[in-house]
Design an enzyme around this catalytic site. Structure first.
Site, PDB file in Angstrom:
ATOM      1  CB  CYS A  51      39.347  42.849  45.196  1.00  9.10           C
ATOM      2  SG  CYS A  51      37.798  42.751  44.279  1.00  9.10           S
ATOM      3  CD  GLN A  99      41.827  44.782  46.662  1.00 10.63           C
ATOM      4  OE1 GLN A  99      41.017  45.150  47.495  1.00 10.63           O
ATOM      5  NE2 GLN A  99      42.646  43.765  46.860  1.00 10.63           N
ATOM      6  CG  HIS A 137      39.739  49.327  44.491  1.00 13.73           C
ATOM      7  ND1 HIS A 137      40.182  50.187  45.480  1.00 13.73           N
ATOM      8  CD2 HIS A 137      39.090  48.321  45.133  1.00 13.73           C
ATOM      9  CE1 HIS A 137      39.796  49.725  46.665  1.00 13.73           C
ATOM     10  NE2 HIS A 137      39.142  48.595  46.486  1.00 13.73           N
ATOM     11  NE  ARG A 171      42.877  47.607  49.905  1.00 13.68           N
ATOM     12  CZ  ARG A 171      41.579  47.924  49.838  1.00 13.68           C
ATOM     13  NH1 ARG A 171      40.671  46.985  49.651  1.00 13.68           N
ATOM     14  NH2 ARG A 171      41.184  49.177  49.905  1.00 13.68           N
ATOM     15  CG  ASP A 187      35.516  42.564  41.545  1.00 17.00           C
ATOM     16  OD1 ASP A 187      34.988  42.283  42.640  1.00 17.00           O
ATOM     17  OD2 ASP A 187      35.514  43.716  41.061  1.00 17.00           O
ATOM     18  NE  ARG A 240      35.295  51.862  48.575  1.00 15.38           N
ATOM     19  CZ  ARG A 240      35.405  50.554  48.821  1.00 15.38           C
ATOM     20  NH1 ARG A 240      34.376  49.880  49.302  1.00 15.38           N
ATOM     21  NH2 ARG A 240      36.538  49.932  48.612  1.00 15.38           N
TER      22      ARG A 240
HETATM   23  N1  NVA Z   1      34.159  45.884  41.564  1.00 11.77           N
HETATM   24  C1  NVA Z   1      33.796  45.923  42.954  1.00 11.77           C
HETATM   25  C2  NVA Z   1      35.023  45.994  43.813  1.00 11.77           C
HETATM   26  C3  NVA Z   1      34.746  45.971  45.289  1.00 11.77           C
HETATM   27  C4  NVA Z   1      35.985  46.073  46.097  1.00 11.77           C
HETATM   28  C5  NVA Z   1      32.889  47.116  43.203  1.00 11.77           C
HETATM   29  O1  NVA Z   1      33.158  48.198  42.674  1.00 11.77           O
HETATM   30  O2  NVA Z   1      31.881  46.956  43.915  1.00 11.77           O
HETATM   31  N1   CP Z   2      38.192  45.089  48.416  1.00 11.07           N
HETATM   32  C1   CP Z   2      37.612  46.143  49.010  1.00 11.07           C
HETATM   33  O1   CP Z   2      37.859  47.301  48.664  1.00 11.07           O
HETATM   34  O2   CP Z   2      36.780  45.825  50.035  1.00 11.07           O
HETATM   35  P1   CP Z   2      35.741  46.798  50.758  1.00 11.07           P
HETATM   36  O3   CP Z   2      34.686  47.141  49.739  1.00 11.07           O
HETATM   37  O4   CP Z   2      35.206  45.991  51.893  1.00 11.07           O
HETATM   38  O5   CP Z   2      36.461  48.016  51.227  1.00 11.07           O
END
Ligand code: NVA
Ligand code: CP
Length: 301
Positions: A260, A132, A129, A288, A220, A102
């Site tokens: 998400c 997800q 993502h 997930r 989101d 990540r």
């Molecule tokens: N758009 C959000 C998704 C988190 C799962 C982010 O990138 O923080």
């Molecule tokens: N939706 C998601 O990816 O959650 P986290 O940021 O908690 O991993």
């Protein structure tokens, strides 16, 4: 399929195959049927951003598959002190059987795949993502039986989630509508891709037009990880880009709501709608686990 870097790389058949495997693994887990396909294997998990769901579901998933997961915070890795990703990839390939990462830039994930020799899984970048959205498609199929011709409406920022939902949705036969402010549209690469699906994608600033007759409503956060400093200005730009009773009223009466997570109540979704659809949203979070187990089995077995 050698890696999961982005859904753009996958065919519809590969996506459906992952969803079928995920359903199977979920069934096996619920019925106590052993499925230790990755016994003795180790997944490294590199995190340059926070996580609750991704971290826990990958780690638990790996345990259930008979393997081991290693949490690697970039703060502690030499990568955080400037060791090139090219070298990190080649070193970790000598120890691990797969890497979940990540991070911010999609290029870093693609570089890991180019320089390493083991499967790389994208656990979120600023661009997309994919894990997800596999869980999301799995959830939509559970509630709606099929993905074909289902209308998915995403309301909010044209961010990593919007990008992946467009690609995953269009590839699997869905109709996608994105409601976003004009200066927060999805990535141009994704909009270019969508031209292969004429009439199947709507991008508009008109929230009710996007939500009309939707089978699935999705939202989101207005400010993603790494955009904390823009939070105040984004709160202004996204005012009204919310799943609320008015939006629900124009969607199909049996529409489901997905998020998400993490959610910001009274920003992108009202508390009332969130709680009315909590069952779907937490099924989605659970999925997930199953979807990512399918990815790991496909790539690492
Ligand atoms: N758009 C959000 C998704 C988190 C799962 C982010 O990138 O923080
Ligand atoms: N939706 C998601 O990816 O959650 P986290 O940021 O908690 O991993």
């Amino acid at each position: 399929m050698k890696h999961l870097l982005k859904l753009l790389d996958l065919t519809c058949e590969e996506i459906m195959d992952l969803l079928n495997t995920a359903d199977q693994l979920k069934y096996e887990l619920k019925h106590g049927i052993p499925h230790e396909h990755l016994r003795g294997k180790t997944l490294g998990m590199i995190f340059q951003k926070s996580s609750t769901r991704t971290r826990v579901s990958f780690e638990v998933g790996m345990t259930q598959l008979g393997g081991h997961a290693l949490f690697l915070s970039s703060r502690d890795l030499q990568i955080g002190r400037g060791e090139p990703v090219q070298d990190t990839a080649r070193v970790l390939s000598r120890y691990l059987d797969g890497i979940m990462i990540r991070t911010f830039s999609q290029k870093e994930v693609e570089d890991l795949a180019d320089f390493g020799t083991i499967p790389i899984i994208n656990g979120l970048t600023d661009f997309c993502h994919p894990c997800q959205v596999l869980a999301d498609l799995m959830t939509i199929r559970e509630y709606k039986s099929s993905l074909i011709d289902q209308k998915l409406c995403f309301i909010g920022d044209g961010n990593n989630m919007a990008n992946s939902l467009i690609v995953g949705g269009l590839k699997t036969g869905m109709e996608v509508a994105i409601a976003c402010p004009d200066n927060y549209r999805p990535d141009p690469v994704v909009l270019e891709f969508a031209k292969e699906y004429p009439g199947k994608l709507l991008v508009t600033s008109d929230i009710l037009a996007a939500a009309k007759d939707a089978d699935v409503l999705y939202t989101d956060v207005w400010a993603s990880m790494g955009q904390e400093e823009e939070a105040a200005i984004r709160r202004k730009s996204f005012e009204g880009y919310q799943i609320n009773d008015t939006v629900m009223a124009v969607a199909k009466p049996d529409a489901i709501v997905l998020h998400c997570l993490p959610a910001h109540r009274e920003e992108e979704i009202t508390s009332k709608v969130f709680e009315a659809h909590a069952q779907e949203i937490f099924d989605q979070a659970e999925n997930r686990l199953h979807a990512q187990k399918a990815v790991m089995v496909k790539l690492m077995k």
